[in-house]
Design an enzyme around this catalytic site. Structure first.
Site, PDB file in Angstrom:
ATOM      1  N   TYR A   1      -4.058 -10.729  -3.971  1.00  0.00           N
ATOM      2  CA  TYR A   1      -4.993 -10.002  -4.624  1.00  0.00           C
ATOM      3  C   TYR A   1      -5.395  -8.574  -4.111  1.00  0.00           C
ATOM      4  O   TYR A   1      -5.429  -7.683  -4.610  1.00  0.00           O
ATOM      5  CB  TYR A   1      -6.150 -10.912  -4.893  1.00  0.00           C
ATOM      6  CG  TYR A   1      -7.265 -10.232  -5.682  1.00  0.00           C
ATOM      7  CD1 TYR A   1      -7.050  -9.778  -7.128  1.00  0.00           C
ATOM      8  CD2 TYR A   1      -8.410  -9.480  -5.106  1.00  0.00           C
ATOM      9  CE1 TYR A   1      -7.984  -9.293  -7.858  1.00  0.00           C
ATOM     10  CE2 TYR A   1      -9.592  -8.934  -5.828  1.00  0.00           C
ATOM     11  CZ  TYR A   1      -9.276  -8.652  -7.170  1.00  0.00           C
ATOM     12  OH  TYR A   1     -10.138  -8.189  -7.737  1.00  0.00           O
TER      13      TYR A   1
ATOM     14  N   GLU B   1      -2.048  -0.541  -5.925  1.00  0.00           N
ATOM     15  CA  GLU B   1      -2.487  -0.096  -7.305  1.00  0.00           C
ATOM     16  C   GLU B   1      -3.268   1.265  -6.948  1.00  0.00           C
ATOM     17  O   GLU B   1      -2.922   2.511  -7.684  1.00  0.00           O
ATOM     18  CB  GLU B   1      -3.243  -0.741  -8.221  1.00  0.00           C
ATOM     19  CG  GLU B   1      -2.517  -1.913  -8.893  1.00  0.00           C
ATOM     20  CD  GLU B   1      -3.286  -2.714  -9.751  1.00  0.00           C
ATOM     21  OE1 GLU B   1      -4.330  -2.485 -10.318  1.00  0.00           O
ATOM     22  OE2 GLU B   1      -2.741  -3.933 -10.040  1.00  0.00           O
TER      23      GLU B   1
END
Length: 385
Positions: free
Chosen positions: A299, A306
């Protein structure tokens, strides 16, 4: 029997000659408090039930007979909370409760689970079961049995909703497995991940487009839980994929994009099989452990990649002016896409921290047995990473 809060979760109860089982219909459970005493059970938790969204639920039940509190237990998972109460032996040979509660008042949120009413280890001993029902259960319970849709369902066949969800999870698993395999083969044959995005561009876009169904499913009642969490996952992932990456050919050739797709696909290869197994009311400890353990590392890693992709794309969108609206125009409206991405980068860590594993969850992961993800499920949102 009392409750300090009007909201009660739906409960289905069943029994054997030695145990009583409760299925509490709550998803996304937070802050559970379950107190099992010899003559009562108290419950309070925040969770989702049907279309209500996240609410605080509680109940207190005075049991029909005493139970062994030390031998009783409960387990929290994605779909419900399971409670197992150990009956105390008494002089009654059958040891069958005619009802769960001490009082005979009928509670709308408490229903009998006839699929779990078994009193004999020998399935062929139907006459014994029938006589026990006749002796201990009243006419209202017989009516409920006849009206219970699960009894009318033919065993061995699944309903259309379950079939569709199984197909969807299987398709997504195969697609993400294909993406992961193609990227792995590209890395092995080329020795690097450069231009790896082009190898899996179409299938990864298909997977992320179909993910909108994970928002639609709870809205139409196919799955339980909140629709907002999967909606924002869908929105932000597709912002990265269909906008930031898709319109920047320079970033597409960078190895950083395949790294992100590696993270996405690796996580989903365990998430979708986990959902499929849960649909069949089965459990696989290995898949559950992998699904909730890899999430801890992947995660924050996915969120970091990103953010790095967005940061490296700022100069491109600043020079090209894509998606920016300048004045003057008829609408008298201006929008700076680069500024939007910069604000998104600033807010991204706060959103990640809000849905990242809490310290208590990390402690449970590393201190519990390798396959024990029960308590972790009660503390974590079911999110894509």
């Amino acid at each position: 029997m009392a409750s300090s809060i009007d909201l009660h979760p739906p409960i289905h109860w069943g029994q054997t000659s030695s145990t009583v089982s409760l299925r509490i219909g709550l998803t996304d459970v937070k802050y559970p408090k379950v107190e099992i005493n010899q003559d009562s059970i108290k419950f309070q938790a925040t969770g989702c039930s049907g279309s209500r969204g996240e609410q605080l639920y509680s109940f207190e039940i005075e049991l029909y007979e005493k139970v062994d509190a030390k031998a009783s237990s409960y387990k929290i998972n994605d779909r419900e909370i399971s409670v197992s109460l150990q009956k105390k032996k008494n002089d009654n040979n059958s040891n069958v409760w005619p009802r769960l509660t001490k009082a005979s008042a009928k509670l709308p949120w408490l229903k009998a689970d006839f699929d779990r009413m078994t009193f004999s280890e020998d399935d062929s001993d139907n006459e014994q079961k029938k006589s026990m029902f006749n002796k201990n259960f009243n006419e209202d319970m017989y009516k409920s049995l006849r009206q219970d849709p699960r009894k009318a369902r033919t065993k061995g066949f699944l309903d259309h909703r379950t079939n569709w969800l199984l197909f969807y999870n299987l398709f997504q698993f195969i697609a993400y497995f294909w993406v992961f395999t193609r990227l792995t083969m590209h890395l092995i044959t080329r020795g690097n991940l450069k231009n790896g995005y082009k190898v899996v561009e179409n299938p990864i876009k298909l997977c992320q487009t179909l993910a909108i169904l994970e928002t639609i499913h709870p809205l139409i009642g196919f799955t339980k839980g909140d629709y907002l969490v999967p909606f924002f996952q869908f929105l932000f992932r597709n912002l990265i994929l269909f906008v930031v990456i898709n319109f920047n050919r320079q970033i597409q050739t960078s190895p950083i994009v395949p790294c992100l797709l590696f993270v996405w696909s690796f996580v989903e290869m365990f998430r979708y099989p986990y959902y499929g197994i849960r649909l069949l009311n089965k459990e696989n400890r290995a898949i559950t452990w992998f699904r909730y353990t890899f999430w801890i590392v992947l995660y924050p890693l996915g969120a970091f990649i990103e953010g790095l992709i967005i940061y490296k794309s700022l100069d491109h969108y600043r020079s090209q002016g894509y998606f920016s609206i300048t004045l003057p125009n008829r609408a008298n409206f201006a929008f700076n896409f680069v500024l939007f991405l910069q604000i998104y980068l600033v807010l991204m860590p706060f959103g990640s921290l809000k849905q990242s594993p809490k310290p208590i969850a990390l402690l449970v992961y590393f201190r519990s047995s390798p396959y024990d993800a029960t308590h972790v499920e009660s503390t974590q949102k079911d999110i894509a990473y």
